[in-house]
Design an enzyme around this catalytic site. Sequence first.
Site, PDB file in Angstrom:
ATOM      1  N   THR A  72       0.834  -1.206   0.000  1.00 47.68           N
ATOM      2  CA  THR A  72       0.000   0.000   0.000  1.00 47.68           C
ATOM      3  C   THR A  72       0.867   1.253   0.000  1.00 47.68           C
ATOM      4  OG1 THR A  72      -1.779  -1.165   1.146  1.00 47.68           O
ATOM      5  CG2 THR A  72      -1.783   1.247   1.283  1.00 47.68           C
ATOM      6  N   ASN A 151      -5.472  -9.047  -8.272  1.00 56.35           N
ATOM      7  CA  ASN A 151      -5.555  -9.820  -7.038  1.00 56.35           C
ATOM      8  C   ASN A 151      -6.859 -10.604  -6.915  1.00 56.35           C
ATOM      9  OD1 ASN A 151      -6.033  -6.856  -6.866  1.00 56.35           O
ATOM     10  ND2 ASN A 151      -7.091  -7.430  -4.986  1.00 56.35           N
ATOM     11  N   GLN A 179       0.933  -9.053  -6.496  1.00 55.92           N
ATOM     12  CA  GLN A 179       0.475 -10.436  -6.655  1.00 55.92           C
ATOM     13  C   GLN A 179       1.391 -11.251  -7.572  1.00 55.92           C
ATOM     14  OE1 GLN A 179      -2.045 -12.115  -5.206  1.00 55.92           O
ATOM     15  NE2 GLN A 179      -2.775 -10.369  -4.018  1.00 55.92           N
ATOM     16  N   SER A 199       5.266  -6.543  -2.049  1.00 54.90           N
ATOM     17  CA  SER A 199       4.919  -6.641  -0.631  1.00 54.90           C
ATOM     18  C   SER A 199       5.421  -7.961  -0.049  1.00 54.90           C
ATOM     19  CB  SER A 199       3.402  -6.550  -0.491  1.00 54.90           C
ATOM     20  OG  SER A 199       3.017  -6.856   0.839  1.00 54.90           O
ATOM     21  N   GLY A 200       5.885  -7.927   1.196  1.00 53.43           N
ATOM     22  CA  GLY A 200       6.440  -9.121   1.831  1.00 53.43           C
ATOM     23  C   GLY A 200       5.428 -10.225   2.104  1.00 53.43           C
ATOM     24  N   HIS A 201       4.263  -9.851   2.660  1.00 55.62           N
ATOM     25  CA  HIS A 201       3.362 -10.897   3.170  1.00 55.62           C
ATOM     26  C   HIS A 201       2.595 -11.635   2.085  1.00 55.62           C
ATOM     27  CE1 HIS A 201      -0.775  -8.983   3.146  1.00 55.62           C
ATOM     28  NE2 HIS A 201      -0.026  -7.921   2.922  1.00 55.62           N
ATOM     29  N   THR A 237      13.101   4.974  11.200  1.00 54.37           N
ATOM     30  CA  THR A 237      14.011   3.884  11.557  1.00 54.37           C
ATOM     31  C   THR A 237      13.542   2.604  10.885  1.00 54.37           C
ATOM     32  OG1 THR A 237      14.514   4.946  13.642  1.00 54.37           O
ATOM     33  CG2 THR A 237      15.005   2.590  13.484  1.00 54.37           C
ATOM     34  N   CYS A 325     -21.207  -8.141   0.959  1.00 58.15           N
ATOM     35  CA  CYS A 325     -21.111  -8.278   2.408  1.00 58.15           C
ATOM     36  C   CYS A 325     -19.677  -8.523   2.870  1.00 58.15           C
ATOM     37  CB  CYS A 325     -22.009  -9.400   2.885  1.00 58.15           C
ATOM     38  SG  CYS A 325     -23.727  -9.064   2.499  1.00 58.15           S
TER      39      CYS A 325
HETATM   40  C1  LIG Z   1      -2.163  -6.944  -1.033  1.00 58.53           C
HETATM   41  C2  LIG Z   1      -2.062  -5.997  -2.181  1.00 58.53           C
HETATM   42  C3  LIG Z   1      -1.646  -4.668  -1.995  1.00 58.53           C
HETATM   43  C4  LIG Z   1      -1.364  -4.113  -0.624  1.00 58.53           C
HETATM   44  O1  LIG Z   1      -0.206  -4.630  -0.051  1.00 58.53           O
HETATM   45  P1  LIG Z   1      -0.005  -4.536   1.551  1.00 58.53           P
HETATM   46  O2  LIG Z   1       1.400  -4.986   1.770  1.00 58.53           O
HETATM   47  O3  LIG Z   1      -1.019  -5.435   2.152  1.00 58.53           O
HETATM   48  O4  LIG Z   1      -0.220  -3.102   1.932  1.00 58.53           O
HETATM   49  C5  LIG Z   1      -1.537  -3.857  -3.092  1.00 58.53           C
HETATM   50  N1  LIG Z   1      -1.811  -4.306  -4.320  1.00 58.53           N
HETATM   51  C6  LIG Z   1      -2.209  -5.577  -4.556  1.00 58.53           C
HETATM   52  C7  LIG Z   1      -2.472  -6.022  -5.946  1.00 58.53           C
HETATM   53  C8  LIG Z   1      -2.346  -6.456  -3.493  1.00 58.53           C
HETATM   54  O5  LIG Z   1      -2.759  -7.706  -3.730  1.00 58.53           O
END
Ligand SMILES: *Cc1c(COP(=O)(O)O)cnc(C)c1O
Length: 394
Positions: A72, A151, A179, A199-201, A237, A325
């Site tokens: 994000t 995504n 993704q 993104s890491g996760h 930091t 929902c």
């Molecule tokens: C998950 C996602 C994000 C956001 O990444 P975060 O690390 O959760 O902030 C942005 N773009 C896409 C396409 C995503 O799937």
Amino acid sequence: MRRVYLDHAATTAVHPKVLETMLPYLQNQFGNPSSIYSWGREAKAATENARAQVAALINAEPTEIVLTSGGTEADNFALTGVAAALGQRGRHIITSTIEHHAILHTAEELERNGFQVTYLPVDADGLVDPETLKQALTPETILVSIMFANNEIGTIEPIAELAQITKEHGALFHTDAVQAVGNIPIDVKELGVDLLSLSGHKVYGPKGIGALYVRRGTKIRPLIHGGAQERKFRAGTENVPGIVGLGKAAELAKLELPERRAHLTGLRDYLIDGVLSSIDYVRLNGHRTLRLPGNANFSFEFVEGESLLLSLDLAGIAASSGSACTSGSLDPSHVLLAIGLSHEVAHGSLRLTIGRENIKEDMDLVLSVLPNIVRRLRAMSPLAPEGEGLSYVH
Ligand SMILES: *Cc1c(COP(=O)(O)O)cnc(C)c1O
């Protein structure tokens, strides 16, 4: 009960080797990378090693990687930072209707600040037509941002072609590759993109860490102001454990990518074929082949997405839906509407996203319970046609 996690587009479990690499930085290796004594130097060396690992995954230079708090922030930084740097030259940005909210809501904020934004439509498979980009570019256009892979529906966009068109026009090209990274080979030099978010996760790394690739020489202003970290592009930091974890996740992704991709694609196609052949009134959302290796997205007519999710959860299966929902708003997913689905059909959507730890038995569990769940829900639906399990409705 056996539990099966099939929501890897939402987040992934930290890889055991990633956790192992991170632990010392949450324990005795706690130094601040800006400090000059040994603790600091060790933390600094670890972050620089991780930066090189992230760069290697996408064939960038380490100095072109700016570490952020996640995907994000990387998206916000790309759009807001380029708008701030080049706003004097032009005030027009182009993106697509199917972007993640990290892009769409940032674009809307820029509109409130005097920028004009064009949202390119997509076809029924979710593809952006390069011709529409050519037509949308104006002398005012400073930036084009199109996601690498969606995504929700998994469709992979023609990024190299879109980047080439943009470059010929003299504007910058950004792609949200959150993704795609780790699932599809990515070479920023070959693709010709100027900026890329990751993104890491989403790649078996920790949450709260990500990066923006910024091609050397690209004009961009920082989003976050403060100290001189990240060569003044991103103050604060450093999240050293997170950075080290992201680096390890990137190293593993590079190493295991061909294997992961083949594994996920095999399971995906097995699942898609199984669902389409065992259930009626179903459609596959997204492109059949230009698609993320682990993504399957269906719409079941006469079924509510959230009811599907609840029934799957009772069966131990974690999935997601684009229905209203579950999105926290009254409207179903903007992506499903953009590919032309009616509100009703979009409400009956189900996204199953496969990850590295899934096995064929997980797909078999879905295939054994889903047809019955759909049949039972349709039996309660006043909209379902005769013969779709309606025997006890009358
Ligand atoms: C998950 C996602 C994000 C956001 O990444 P975060 O690390 O959760 O902030 C942005 N773009 C896409 C396409 C995503 O799937």
